[in-house]
Design a protein around this motif. Structure first.
Motif, mmCIF file in Angstrom:
data_model
loop_
_atom_site.group_PDB
_atom_site.id
_atom_site.type_symbol
_atom_site.label_atom_id
_atom_site.label_comp_id
_atom_site.label_asym_id
_atom_site.label_seq_id
_atom_site.Cartn_x
_atom_site.Cartn_y
_atom_site.Cartn_z
ATOM 1 N N VAL A 94 1.052 -1.331 0.150
ATOM 2 C CA VAL A 94 -0.076 -0.205 -0.270
ATOM 3 C C VAL A 94 0.953 1.172 -0.100
ATOM 4 N N LEU A 95 0.107 1.977 -1.824
ATOM 5 C CA LEU A 95 1.355 3.335 -0.671
ATOM 6 C C LEU A 95 1.360 4.441 -0.434
ATOM 7 N N ASP A 96 -0.144 4.558 -0.343
ATOM 8 C CA ASP A 96 -1.267 5.742 0.278
ATOM 9 C C ASP A 96 -2.709 5.965 -0.105
ATOM 10 N N SER A 97 -2.977 6.599 0.057
ATOM 11 C CA SER A 97 -4.657 6.033 -0.197
ATOM 12 C C SER A 97 -5.647 7.561 -0.091
ATOM 13 N N ILE A 98 -6.953 7.446 0.012
ATOM 14 C CA ILE A 98 -8.238 8.889 0.278
ATOM 15 C C ILE A 98 -9.644 8.186 0.785
ATOM 16 N N ASP A 99 -9.573 9.180 1.659
ATOM 17 C CA ASP A 99 -10.945 9.286 2.002
ATOM 18 C C ASP A 99 -11.980 10.334 1.967
ATOM 19 N N THR A 100 -11.422 11.535 1.449
ATOM 20 C CA THR A 100 -12.077 12.239 1.246
ATOM 21 C C THR A 100 -12.977 12.875 0.393
ATOM 22 N N VAL A 101 -12.939 12.588 -0.707
ATOM 23 C CA VAL A 101 -13.634 12.325 -2.212
ATOM 24 C C VAL A 101 -13.715 11.142 -2.713
ATOM 25 N N GLY A 102 -12.907 10.070 -2.745
ATOM 26 C CA GLY A 102 -13.375 8.455 -2.651
ATOM 27 C C GLY A 102 -12.723 8.038 -1.499
ATOM 28 N N ASN A 103 -12.850 6.747 -1.091
ATOM 29 C CA ASN A 103 -12.309 5.728 -0.466
ATOM 30 C C ASN A 103 -11.445 4.607 -1.169
ATOM 31 N N ALA A 104 -10.307 4.534 -1.420
ATOM 32 C CA ALA A 104 -9.692 3.872 -1.852
ATOM 33 C C ALA A 104 -8.285 4.201 -1.176
ATOM 34 N N LEU A 105 -6.855 2.808 -1.253
ATOM 35 C CA LEU A 105 -6.329 2.522 -1.206
ATOM 36 C C LEU A 105 -5.419 1.923 -2.513
ATOM 37 N N PHE A 106 -4.085 2.802 -2.627
ATOM 38 C CA PHE A 106 -3.243 2.837 -4.122
ATOM 39 C C PHE A 106 -2.100 1.848 -3.685
ATOM 40 N N VAL A 107 -2.021 0.989 -4.644
ATOM 41 C CA VAL A 107 -1.487 -0.023 -4.187
ATOM 42 C C VAL A 107 -0.376 -0.635 -5.241
ATOM 43 N N GLN A 108 1.045 -1.400 -4.621
ATOM 44 C CA GLN A 108 2.084 -1.986 -6.077
ATOM 45 C C GLN A 108 1.281 -3.445 -5.890
ATOM 46 N N VAL A 109 1.552 -4.107 -7.060
ATOM 47 C CA VAL A 109 0.877 -5.760 -6.752
ATOM 48 C C VAL A 109 1.769 -6.603 -8.188
#
Length: 805
Positions: A82-97
């Motif tokens: 997991v590289l980062d995330s957002i929670d205000t305008v989206g609910n998502a995790l940014f991942v490297q896989v």
């Protein structure tokens, strides 16, 4: 904005995972969207509009982050980092896989879908007069323009040292400045109150993770929106809202390392901008291959930002003038999608001709005299019959003259040498009719000073010589101000209809020949100039002009909703023309040209700001509801009427007049119906005019009657060169549309080889990813040279030239 392949596909049998087929994507990088609604959507649902720092928002953010923490554990168990995330305008995790493992992430608890990370590219001197910004300044005071309003520039960074961003009179708001790294506090000041960098999320390791601008694009945008008055070598410039604050959200990295921005970085920047309390977001970036709205996370982020009260302004794109070329995220219905119009002057070399106007010229790369050259013009056509100067001319026939020469047949070097041997002091090469614009000339070893002018300018000079002789001219090689025709659509501005058949662009603003600030840090940057100033074109630069106007209006008229500010800007627009002086369609120009003074004075707002009745057959009846609000201080009667641009049916309303108290609203049904309609667009404006104030709102309307007959082949992207004999997958990306710009996904284009010995290897429909998109696989010819391919659908054709190396 530049062309880029898109990388989004939602496969019907596996909706949670979306592999990329045609797009440029970041290898091994994915966005994992979770099921719980993000903070902005939660707050908007409960209270309509709310602050992102409210107790409501904080409680829901804690819940979202708790669920994200659980998701992290599951993801890490599947070899995802997991590289980062957002929670205000989206609910998502940014991942490297690893790409091979990405599909399995969709089955994890709480995961809504997995999308690959796509890459995006980057898409004020006199402009303030054309948009009546100066009139607005005179009304409210330039020392108050944009006061207290915060504009987020999501782009390549901002050069904090530039004179355009120095204002010691401003006081930094409480809880600012904000940065991701303490070292970036050095990139903030009284005016630039945020300096966040997301370069660490980009695909390549970058030598500079700071918020500094290595390109110049972001610095230019910030200057146009809110720069203070400052003087460059060619002109003194001022931003539209010089008292506004700026937020620097950097998503483009160092040239040569990270020239594109990943959409996870862009999503994170939008998320932070909303959470930081920015009032306006300016997005001069995007992707010409726009997916359907439901498949576009960036569009959904823009919509959620708008619900949170943030106005988002986005570049429509530079892939025009064909219809159906609006890029994402300007496709977001709530974004103000901005197209580009011409300025009233440019800075260029020029030629002044007695009895005619000054003409823009492009100097050759040969010797340039320090002083202008003044002499009589001689048309070489009178000497050689062709005007080409490709053969020796009579000795002394051009003594002390400026030679007028037609481009073509032989090299510039040959033309200039022949003219110089005949005694010419300088030469004007004019463009040919089939390629009418002037270009930079490679003149080889020729020593005669020369400039190129456009075809129309050359013809005007020839006609003047035919009427009288001699005709004196002054050729100026040093760039200076040259008058041009203002308020005309540029030939690169993208056009609608939108991917949802809505009306786009929404608004037009100057995007041609803008003199702006730029960076002086990195000579490798596309917009580097050691002077700190540069002349630019593009809808990229129209966008911050509107963002600055939004800040000016918001500061002067506080307390309105984002939808009302959007309407004030769009529906107060003035008329605009095409390059040929015609009235453009609403899918080319939206409501028209930004008029800041009119927006400042308007007493009426409308939601929605435009009325698309969609696309269908020749028999149709459809209705929309427009909420009209009296934004003035007094009760007023409004007259409602339809002004058609084309022949045919017009919208109807129950009553032609309505009376509204100050602040009151009315839901007005609007119906459009027609029968036996010929194929084409039926469009115009619904006008709402205040009888007391005299102010008027213009809402564009549009309906497309289609018979599914191809009328346009639009090449959205194509390679320009490749190794000879090589096979190129998706070498050409295109779509077929009808006369109104409606996508014909079932039309089957044919592709033939015109020249070069290449082969057509196949064609694939990507309509599931991007509406109406086709990809053409080609093999280039065995020899070096130009390969030409023709695409045809019905009577519509387009040709693409690719160089085999």
């Amino acid at each position: 904005m530049r062309n880029t392949h898109r990388n989004r596909l939602l496969i019907p049998v596996l909706l949670a995972f979306a592999p990329a087929l045609v797009a440029q994507k970041a290898p091994g990088r994915y966005i994992v969207e979770l099921t719980t609604e993000p903070v902005s959507e939660h707050v908007a649902r409960l209270s309509g509009r709310g602050r992102m720092q409210s107790a409501q928002a904080s409680a829901h953010r804690a819940r979202v982050r708790g669920e994200q923490q659980q998701a992290r554990l599951h993801l890490e168990g599947r070899r995802a980092r997991v590289l980062d995330s957002i929670d205000t305008v989206g609910n998502a995790l940014f991942v490297q896989v690893p790409d091979a493992d990405a599909a399995q992430l969709a089955s994890l608890p709480g995961v809504k879908r997995v999308l690959p990370v796509r890459m995006m590219h980057m898409v004020l001197d006199r402009a303030v007069l054309l948009h009546r910004v100066a009139d607005a300044w005179n009304q409210i005071g330039s020392d108050r323009a944009g006061a207290g309003v915060k504009i987020a520039i999501i782009d390549s960074g901002i050069d904090v040292s530039h004179p355009g961003f120095q204002d010691s009179s401003l006081t930094v708001p409480d809880s600012f400045p904000r940065v991701n790294f303490n070292s970036d506090l050095a990139n903030t000041n009284n005016k630039i109150i945020v300096a966040r960098s997301y370069v660490s999320l980009l695909t390549n390791r970058d030598p500079d993770l700071s918020a500094r601008d290595h390109v110049g694009h972001g610095t230019a945008l910030a200057m146009i929106a809110a720069g203070v008055r400052n003087a460059g070598p060619l002109a003194t410039i001022t931003g539209v809202a010089p008292k506004a604050f700026l937020g620097n959200y950097k998503v483009f990295g160092t040239p040569g390392f990270n020239d594109s921005a990943s959409d996870d970085a862009i999503l994170k920047a939008i998320d932070d901008a909303v959470a930081d309390g920015m009032d306006i977001i300016s997005l001069s970036l995007g992707d010409d291959l726009a997916p359907r709205l439901s498949d576009d996370l960036d569009v959904q982020a823009v919509e959620r930002a708008f619900k949170a009260g943030v106005l988002v302004v986005a570049a429509a794109g530079n892939n025009g003038p064909d219809l159906n070329t609006i890029g994402s995220p300007a496709t977001a219905p709530s974004a103000i999608a901005v197209g580009a119009t011409s300025n009233d002057r440019t800075f260029a070399a020029s030629v002044e001709v007695a009895g005619l106007s000054s003409f823009v010229a492009v100097a050759g790369d040969g010797p340039v005299p320090a002083a202008p050259v003044t002499a009589s013009i001689a048309d070489v056509a009178a000497l050689d019959g062709s005007g080409l100067a490709c053969s020796p001319l009579p000795a002394g026939s051009l003594t002390s003259r400026i030679a007028l020469i037609l481009r073509g047949t032989c090299t510039f070097e040959i033309k200039l040498n022949n003219a110089q041997r005949a005694g010419a002091m300088a030469a004007l090469i004019y463009a040919a009719q089939d390629s009418p614009k002037p270009i930079p000339m490679a003149v080889g070893l020729a020593a005669l000073p020369a400039e190129m002018i456009g075809y129309e300018a050359g013809v005007a000079i020839k006609e003047s010589l035919a009427r009288q002789s001699p005709v004196a001219a002054t050729v100026r090689f040093t760039p200076g101000a040259v008058a041009t025709i203002p308020n005309r659509l540029t030939d690169f501005s993208a056009a609608g209809p939108n991917v949802d058949a809505g009306i786009k662009p929404d608004l037009m603003a100057v995007g041609g020949d803008i003199y702006v600030a730029t960076q002086t840090l990195n000579p490798n940057g596309d917009m580097y100039d050691p002077s700190g100033y540069i002349l630019v074109d593009g809808t990229s630069f129209s966008t911050p002009l509107v963002a600055g106007a939004a800040a000016l209006i918001k500061s002067a008229r506080p307390g309105l909703s984002a939808a009302q500010y959007r309407s004030l800007l769009i529906n107060s627009a003035a008329a605009v023309q095409t390059l040929s002086g015609q009235t453009p369609g609403v899918q080319q120009a939206g409501a028209g040209l930004l008029d800041v003074q009119a927006a400042l004075q308007s007493t009426v707002t409308a939601y929605p700001a435009s009325l698309s009745f969609g696309a269908g057959g020749g028999d149709a009846r459809t209705s929309r509801v427009v909420t009209i609000t009296n934004a003035g201080a007094n009760t007023e009667t409004f007259v409602i009427s339809a002004v058609p641009r084309s022949e045919g049916p017009v919208p109807t309303v129950p009553a032609g007049t309505i009376e509204l108290a100050a602040g009151a609203s009315l839901d007005l049904p609007v119906t459009w119906s027609g029968s036996g309609l010929a194929a084409g667009a039926y469009e115009g404006y619904l006008t709402i005019t205040g009888t007391s104030s005299g102010t008027q709102a213009r809402l564009p309307y549009w309906y497309a009657a289609t018979t599914f007959t191809p009328a346009n082949v639009t090449v959205l992207d194509a390679i320009t060169a490749a190794r000879r004999g090589s096979v190129q997958r998706n070498a050409i990306l295109l779509r077929i549309t009808d006369s109104a710009g409606v996508v014909l996904a079932d039309a089957q284009p044919g592709v033939t080889v015109v020249s070069g010995g290449g082969l057509v290897r196949g064609m694939t429909s990507y309509d599931g990813e991007v509406p109406g998109l086709f990809g053409i696989d080609l093999q280039l010819g065995p020899a070096a040279g130009t390969n030409v391919f023709r695409i045809q659908a019905g009577g519509a054709t387009a040709e693409v030239a690719i160089t085999a190396r």
